[in-house]
Design a protein around this motif. Structure first.
Motif, PDB file in Angstrom:
ATOM      1  N   UNK A   1       8.224   2.429 -46.927  1.00 18.15           N
ATOM      2  CA  UNK A   1       9.785   1.538 -47.823  1.00 18.15           C
ATOM      3  C   UNK A   1      10.512   2.644 -46.725  1.00 18.15           C
ATOM      4  N   UNK A   2      11.925   2.262 -46.116  1.00 12.23           N
ATOM      5  CA  UNK A   2      12.512   2.904 -44.789  1.00 12.23           C
ATOM      6  C   UNK A   2      14.058   3.034 -45.799  1.00 12.23           C
ATOM      7  N   UNK A   3      14.185   2.790 -46.043  1.00 11.42           N
ATOM      8  CA  UNK A   3      15.241   3.342 -47.349  1.00 11.42           C
ATOM      9  C   UNK A   3      15.412   5.529 -46.686  1.00 11.42           C
ATOM     10  N   UNK A   4      14.616   5.823 -47.964  1.00 11.41           N
ATOM     11  CA  UNK A   4      14.598   7.512 -47.574  1.00 11.41           C
ATOM     12  C   UNK A   4      14.031   8.458 -46.467  1.00 11.41           C
ATOM     13  N   UNK A   5      12.572   7.405 -46.226  1.00  9.19           N
ATOM     14  CA  UNK A   5      12.290   7.742 -44.936  1.00  9.19           C
ATOM     15  C   UNK A   5      13.433   8.222 -43.889  1.00  9.19           C
TER      16      UNK A   5
ATOM     17  N   UNK B   1       5.916  10.074 -44.317  1.00  5.46           N
ATOM     18  CA  UNK B   1       5.886   8.875 -43.984  1.00  5.46           C
ATOM     19  C   UNK B   1       5.930   8.247 -42.498  1.00  5.46           C
ATOM     20  N   UNK B   2       6.570   8.908 -41.730  1.00  8.74           N
ATOM     21  CA  UNK B   2       6.444   8.707 -39.862  1.00  8.74           C
ATOM     22  C   UNK B   2       5.527   9.579 -38.887  1.00  8.74           C
ATOM     23  N   UNK B   3       5.079   8.606 -38.672  1.00 13.53           N
ATOM     24  CA  UNK B   3       4.402   9.265 -37.339  1.00 13.53           C
ATOM     25  C   UNK B   3       4.737   8.622 -36.210  1.00 13.53           C
ATOM     26  N   UNK B   4       4.391  10.409 -34.921  1.00 14.43           N
ATOM     27  CA  UNK B   4       4.852  10.551 -33.758  1.00 14.43           C
ATOM     28  C   UNK B   4       4.000  11.098 -32.902  1.00 14.43           C
ATOM     29  N   UNK B   5       4.591  11.104 -31.639  1.00 16.63           N
ATOM     30  CA  UNK B   5       3.461  11.881 -30.670  1.00 16.63           C
ATOM     31  C   UNK B   5       4.055  13.169 -31.048  1.00 16.63           C
ATOM     32  N   UNK B   6       3.854  14.581 -30.602  1.00 19.15           N
ATOM     33  CA  UNK B   6       3.426  16.240 -30.973  1.00 19.15           C
ATOM     34  C   UNK B   6       2.414  17.275 -30.143  1.00 19.15           C
ATOM     35  N   UNK B   7       3.278  17.215 -28.984  1.00 16.25           N
ATOM     36  CA  UNK B   7       2.206  18.463 -28.904  1.00 16.25           C
ATOM     37  C   UNK B   7       0.651  17.409 -27.988  1.00 16.25           C
TER      38      UNK B   7
ATOM     39  N   UNK C   1      -0.678  -3.580 -51.387  1.00 15.92           N
ATOM     40  CA  UNK C   1      -0.612  -2.461 -51.383  1.00 15.92           C
ATOM     41  C   UNK C   1       0.367  -1.824 -49.608  1.00 15.92           C
ATOM     42  N   UNK C   2       1.657  -2.520 -49.672  1.00 16.94           N
ATOM     43  CA  UNK C   2       2.776  -1.740 -48.597  1.00 16.94           C
ATOM     44  C   UNK C   2       3.794  -0.847 -49.371  1.00 16.94           C
ATOM     45  N   UNK C   3       3.783  -2.184 -50.740  1.00 17.24           N
ATOM     46  CA  UNK C   3       4.591  -1.434 -52.158  1.00 17.24           C
ATOM     47  C   UNK C   3       3.917  -0.352 -52.665  1.00 17.24           C
ATOM     48  N   UNK C   4       2.560  -0.183 -53.398  1.00 16.82           N
ATOM     49  CA  UNK C   4       1.843   0.528 -54.012  1.00 16.82           C
ATOM     50  C   UNK C   4       1.437  -0.177 -55.093  1.00 16.82           C
ATOM     51  N   UNK C   5       3.287  -0.151 -56.189  1.00 19.54           N
ATOM     52  CA  UNK C   5       3.053  -0.382 -57.295  1.00 19.54           C
ATOM     53  C   UNK C   5       4.451  -1.232 -57.742  1.00 19.54           C
ATOM     54  N   UNK C   6       4.117  -1.536 -58.477  1.00 17.61           N
ATOM     55  CA  UNK C   6       4.971  -2.338 -59.188  1.00 17.61           C
ATOM     56  C   UNK C   6       6.990  -1.865 -59.225  1.00 17.61           C
ATOM     57  N   UNK C   7       8.188  -2.265 -59.589  1.00 14.49           N
ATOM     58  CA  UNK C   7       8.998  -1.335 -59.759  1.00 14.49           C
ATOM     59  C   UNK C   7      10.088  -2.480 -59.703  1.00 14.49           C
TER      60      UNK C   7
END
Length: 508
Positions: free
Chosen positions: A126-130, A149-155, A213-219
């Protein structure tokens, strides 16, 4: 920061032919919190006007953003286009940072970063908070390693932070409707329209579903507040049609009823279309009059197969008798039933398709939606078909409307012939024509006519495309094996918002 949201152009036949488009809800959901945080945000909806990559780059040059965010609801089939755009953007505007989000990059974050070093960050889940936290860190020059909740290049290595928790309060983040001109978006034959989510997630275990699986649980949103927002869209922006993007908006009987009652109390003439499970329709048999009174005109029922063995294979958890009962209940309340059919779950033959056609005639849905089984690496279904051959290697066409996997014993042309024959036979049967022309409910007739008009255009286009332009890339006996073409299963990542990452977060 100056932020540019880009909704890339998609290759799906339906989106190119319908002449009507819906707003990009995912980007608007991300955009609203960014506007609230004080950033200058603008949207380029390249999908709506089918902009070329060159046209998009020209607009990027004009805007000169600090940050570019890309995403699309059809993220698997649009990924090739996104990768191309990112290369062009970095070449044109090397100082701008690129953030990519959506279902596909959430699961393939390591491969995406490896193949597209132009992408600076991937938002997983989910993108709003992240996204808001990421943008805040970038604006302040802070470190990103504390943001979940992010992925990127580090070192020099690709890394991913721990998964973010699911958003518990969906009402805490608003949709940035001000980023669009509502006059640009329509559906259902010219009705001003939006896409919304009342809920996120689904508790059922369908093995092929790429969203569960993307949303994980119902809300869900607060039902009364959500109804008020829909009423506001009607009163302030003239929105007439609400298209629910939920997997299961009816997941909570109590919350769904409260929403329907609140929307009825708003007294706005909205038209609602949604998807749900047949079992929920049967469950709500005594309150279906509220569905109709609130404006619901069509439900897409996720039936998928009419064979009990296949239903068990894909863990659908459905019963044919319940499916039939749901269609009958909807008809009793003048609500259109659209039944889905997915071909290619398992080995099929001419007899299989003939039996399917007979089942469809017996179920008697008002409309049908035929699709091809399309494997996603993060689903349990992928493992069951990873030894099958790929007949369409252009992943831009992995949009459920093109055959992807070979069907043992059935050449591609014959599967396609059955597919198109079932569509036309269901549309020209007397019951369908009667509902199209003589149904007593005017809204019902309009919906049937609009869908038939669009379906006819797409039907002929798909035949011409198959015959003259987009033949399968490989004969079924020479196509690559799926697991060799895409790679090993990623089922361990299915619940993207769960705490699934191991100590080693480097590329693997």
């Amino acid at each position: 920061m100056k932020i540019l949201l880009i909704h890339p152009p998609h290759t799906a036949i339906g989106s190119r032919l319908a002449g009507e488009h819906l707003p990009p809800l995912g980007l608007l959901c991300v955009g609203g919190p960014l506007v609230n945080a004080g950033h200058a945000v603008k949207l380029i909806d390249a999908d709506r006007i089918n902009l070329s990559c060159a046209d998009i780059i020209r607009q990027v040059q004009v805007e000169q953003p600090d940050l570019i965010l890309l995403g699309h609801s059809g993220s698997s089939s649009v990924h090739v286009t996104v990768a191309k755009l990112c290369r062009l953007i970095k070449k044109t505007l090397p100082a701008a940072r690129i953030v990519y989000g959506g279902v596909y990059p959430s699961y393939h974050w390591d491969a995406v970063l490896q193949e597209s070093p132009e992408i600076d960050y991937i938002v997983r889940g989910e993108g709003e908070r992240t996204t808001r936290l990421l943008v805040q860190a970038l604006a302040q020059g802070g470190a990103c390693r504390e943001i979940c909740g992010i992925a990127y290049w580090l070192d020099g290595k690709i890394t991913a932070t721990p998964a973010a928790e699911p958003i518990a309060d969906l009402d805490a983040y608003r949709v940035g409707w001000e980023l669009i001109d509502h006059r640009d978006y329509s559906y259902w034959g010219g009705k001003r329209a939006v896409v919304v989510q009342f809920s996120r997630g689904c508790p059922h275990q369908c093995s092929y579903c790429g969203q569960r699986g993307f949303w994980t649980k119902w809300r869900c949103h607060d039902p009364v507040r959500f109804a008020g927002e829909l009423a506001r869209l009607y009163r302030e922006h003239g929105v007439e049609l609400i298209n629910f993007a939920d997997e299961l908006p009816t997941g909570s009987q109590q919350a769904w009823r409260r929403f329907l009652e609140a929307l009825i109390a708003e007294q706005v003439p909205l038209t609602l279309v949604a998807s749900t499970r047949a079992g929920d329709i049967v469950r709500d048999r005594d309150t279906l009059h509220l569905y109709k009174k609130a404006g619901l005109i069509r439900f897409l029922l996720g039936i998928e197969s009419y064979d009990e063995k296949t239903l068990r294979l894909i863990r659908k958890g459905a019963q044919p008798s319940v499916d039939q009962q749901a269609i009958a209940l909807l008809r009793r309340h003048d609500i259109i039933s659209m039944a889905t059919l997915v071909v290619g779950f398992k080995e099929e033959a001419d007899k299989t398709y003939l039996t399917t056609l007979r089942s469809l005639l017996q179920y008697d849905p008002d409309q049908i939606n035929l699709m091809y089984a399309t494997p996603h690496r993060w689903t349990p279904f992928y493992r069951t078909v990873e030894e099958r051959r790929v007949v369409q290697s252009d992943t831009r066409l992995w949009d459920y409307k093109h055959q992807v996997l070979a069907t043992p014993g059935m050449p591609v042309w014959r599967v396609f012939a059955w597919f198109k024959a079932i569509e036309v036979l269901m549309q020209i049967r007397p019951k369908s024509i009667f509902r199209l022309l003589l149904h007593p409910d005017a809204a019902f007739r309009h919906a049937m006519r609009w869908y038939t008009k669009i379906g006819r255009r797409v039907w002929f286009h798909e035949i011409a495309e198959f015959l003259f332009r987009l033949r399968p890339a490989h004969p079924e006996h020479r196509g690559p094996i799926l697991k060799e073409f895409l790679g090993a299963s990623l089922a361990r990542r299915e619940y993207v918002l769960a705490k699934e990452l191991r100590k080693d977060n480097s590329l693997r």
